[in-house]
Design a protein around this motif. Structure first.
Motif, short mmCIF file in Angstrom:
data_model
loop_
_atom_site.label_atom_id
_atom_site.label_comp_id
_atom_site.label_asym_id
_atom_site.label_seq_id
_atom_site.Cartn_x
_atom_site.Cartn_y
_atom_site.Cartn_z
N TRP A 157 0.83 -1.20 0.00
CA TRP A 157 0.00 0.00 0.00
C TRP A 157 0.87 1.25 0.00
N ILE A 158 1.95 1.25 0.77
CA ILE A 158 2.86 2.40 0.79
C ILE A 158 3.48 2.62 -0.58
N VAL A 159 3.91 1.53 -1.22
CA VAL A 159 4.49 1.61 -2.56
C VAL A 159 3.45 2.12 -3.55
N ALA A 160 2.23 1.59 -3.46
CA ALA A 160 1.16 2.00 -4.37
C ALA A 160 0.82 3.48 -4.21
N PHE A 161 0.75 3.92 -2.97
CA PHE A 161 0.45 5.33 -2.70
C PHE A 161 1.53 6.24 -3.26
N THR A 162 2.79 5.83 -3.10
CA THR A 162 3.92 6.63 -3.61
C THR A 162 3.90 6.70 -5.13
N LEU A 163 3.67 5.56 -5.78
CA LEU A 163 3.64 5.53 -7.24
C LEU A 163 2.47 6.33 -7.80
N ASN A 164 1.35 6.31 -7.08
CA ASN A 164 0.20 7.08 -7.53
C ASN A 164 0.47 8.58 -7.49
N ILE B 296 3.37 9.87 -8.10
CA ILE B 296 4.32 10.16 -9.19
C ILE B 296 3.67 9.94 -10.54
N PHE B 297 3.02 8.79 -10.68
CA PHE B 297 2.39 8.43 -11.96
C PHE B 297 0.87 8.37 -11.76
N LYS B 298 0.17 9.24 -12.39
CA LYS B 298 -1.28 9.36 -12.19
C LYS B 298 -2.11 8.46 -13.11
N LYS B 299 -1.42 7.62 -13.92
CA LYS B 299 -2.14 6.85 -14.92
C LYS B 299 -3.11 5.85 -14.29
N TYR B 300 -2.69 5.19 -13.19
CA TYR B 300 -3.53 4.17 -12.54
C TYR B 300 -3.85 4.58 -11.11
N SER B 301 -4.91 4.02 -10.58
CA SER B 301 -5.34 4.33 -9.22
C SER B 301 -4.46 3.61 -8.19
N ILE B 302 -4.59 4.05 -6.93
CA ILE B 302 -3.84 3.40 -5.85
C ILE B 302 -4.21 1.92 -5.76
N SER B 303 -5.49 1.61 -5.89
CA SER B 303 -5.93 0.22 -5.77
C SER B 303 -5.34 -0.67 -6.87
N SER B 304 -5.17 -0.13 -8.07
CA SER B 304 -4.57 -0.92 -9.16
C SER B 304 -3.11 -1.24 -8.87
N TYR B 305 -2.37 -0.21 -8.45
CA TYR B 305 -0.98 -0.45 -8.06
C TYR B 305 -0.89 -1.44 -6.91
N LEU B 306 -1.80 -1.28 -5.94
CA LEU B 306 -1.80 -2.15 -4.76
C LEU B 306 -2.03 -3.59 -5.16
N LEU B 307 -3.06 -3.84 -5.98
CA LEU B 307 -3.38 -5.20 -6.39
C LEU B 307 -2.23 -5.81 -7.19
N PHE B 308 -1.57 -5.00 -8.03
CA PHE B 308 -0.46 -5.50 -8.85
C PHE B 308 0.72 -5.94 -7.97
N PHE B 309 1.16 -5.06 -7.08
CA PHE B 309 2.32 -5.37 -6.25
C PHE B 309 2.01 -6.43 -5.18
N PHE B 310 0.76 -6.45 -4.73
CA PHE B 310 0.39 -7.47 -3.75
C PHE B 310 0.41 -8.85 -4.38
N SER B 311 -0.03 -8.96 -5.62
CA SER B 311 0.01 -10.25 -6.31
C SER B 311 1.45 -10.72 -6.53
N LEU B 312 2.34 -9.80 -6.91
CA LEU B 312 3.76 -10.17 -7.09
C LEU B 312 4.36 -10.63 -5.77
N SER B 313 4.02 -9.93 -4.70
CA SER B 313 4.55 -10.27 -3.37
C SER B 313 4.04 -11.63 -2.91
N LEU B 314 2.76 -11.93 -3.19
CA LEU B 314 2.21 -13.23 -2.79
C LEU B 314 2.83 -14.37 -3.58
N ILE B 315 3.12 -14.12 -4.86
CA ILE B 315 3.81 -15.14 -5.66
C ILE B 315 5.17 -15.45 -5.04
N TYR B 316 5.92 -14.39 -4.68
CA TYR B 316 7.22 -14.58 -4.04
C TYR B 316 7.06 -15.31 -2.70
N PHE B 317 6.06 -14.91 -1.94
CA PHE B 317 5.80 -15.53 -0.63
C PHE B 317 5.57 -17.02 -0.77
#
Length: 215
Positions: A52-59, A61-82
């Motif tokens: 969420w912190i990463v998503a908020f920061t990217l939002n 800087i880059f306004k193209k996608y919403s915070i929730s989109s960034y959050l879902l993207f990075f959370f899925s990558l993190s869960l795959i690694y987990f």
């Protein structure tokens, strides 16, 4: 790709990954009187907060996608690694008929695990299996009888123990072990057994003994 499409794709992916993670953390080894899933839940919550912190920061800087989109993207990558990082194989072990006593899976310089246990209760595993295994194994005898009710792990929170055994030419060996109890018994009768005398020394991996520092 639109913001809505990203939310749909990664939303579904996250649901699937969370289900897989939930199944996995049930088997986590515990500690400090807490079951393993307690630590797994805390870990996943920590991942979510970080994403969420990463998503908020990217939002910002880059306004193209919403915070929730960034959050879902990075959370899925993190869960795959987990799930990859904390994956534990469930070993399928075959023991001699009517065997009771300690099972030792000795760390060895081999590619393929040798899980057909000999008459001394010894099998051999490679380093990757030794480092990754924490789930309770599936154990049968050579007739195919399921011995799950006779297995005894270290305690209710941790199944495997991984002691160092001494000594081979001033070197130690490592193993993962547990016990197979006699039917309708809560413990095995004491029997002295020196593991180092029964292993295959040609393949067993050796480690320098840990010497205590003098004060």
């Amino acid at each position: 790709m639109s913001d809505i499409t990203i939310k749909r794709i990664f939303g579904i992916l996250n649901i699937i990954l969370l289900i897989i993670s939930g199944i996995q953390i049930v088997e986590f080894p515990g500690g400090m009187f807490f079951p393993g899933y307690y630590f797994g839940i805390i870990f996943i919550i920590g991942i979510l907060i970080t994403c969420w912190i990463v998503a908020f920061t990217l939002n910002l800087i880059f306004k193209k996608y919403s915070i929730s989109s960034y959050l879902l993207f990075f959370f899925s990558l993190s869960l795959i690694y987990f799930n990859v990082h904390f994956y534990s194989p469930t070993l399928k072990i075959i023991v001699p008929n009517n065997y009771t006593g300690e099972i030792n899976l000795v760390l060895a310089n081999i590619d393929e695990n040798r899980l057909n246990i000999d008459e001394n209760g010894i099998g051999y595993i490679n380093e990757m299996t030794f480092n990754k295994t924490y789930t309770k194994p599936v154990v049968t005898d050579r007739r195919g009888n399921d011995l799950s009710k006779q297995l005894k792990g270290f305690n209710n929170l941790i199944f495997w123990t991984n002691p160092e055994h001494c000594c081979i030419q001033l070197n130690a060996i490592k193993s993962l072990n547990f016990e197979i109890l006699p039917k309708d018994k809560s413990e095995n009768p004491f029997k002295f057994f020196e593991l180092t005398k029964h292993i295959d020394r040609k393949i067993t991996k050796l480690f320098p003994l840990k010497r205590k520092k003098k004060k």
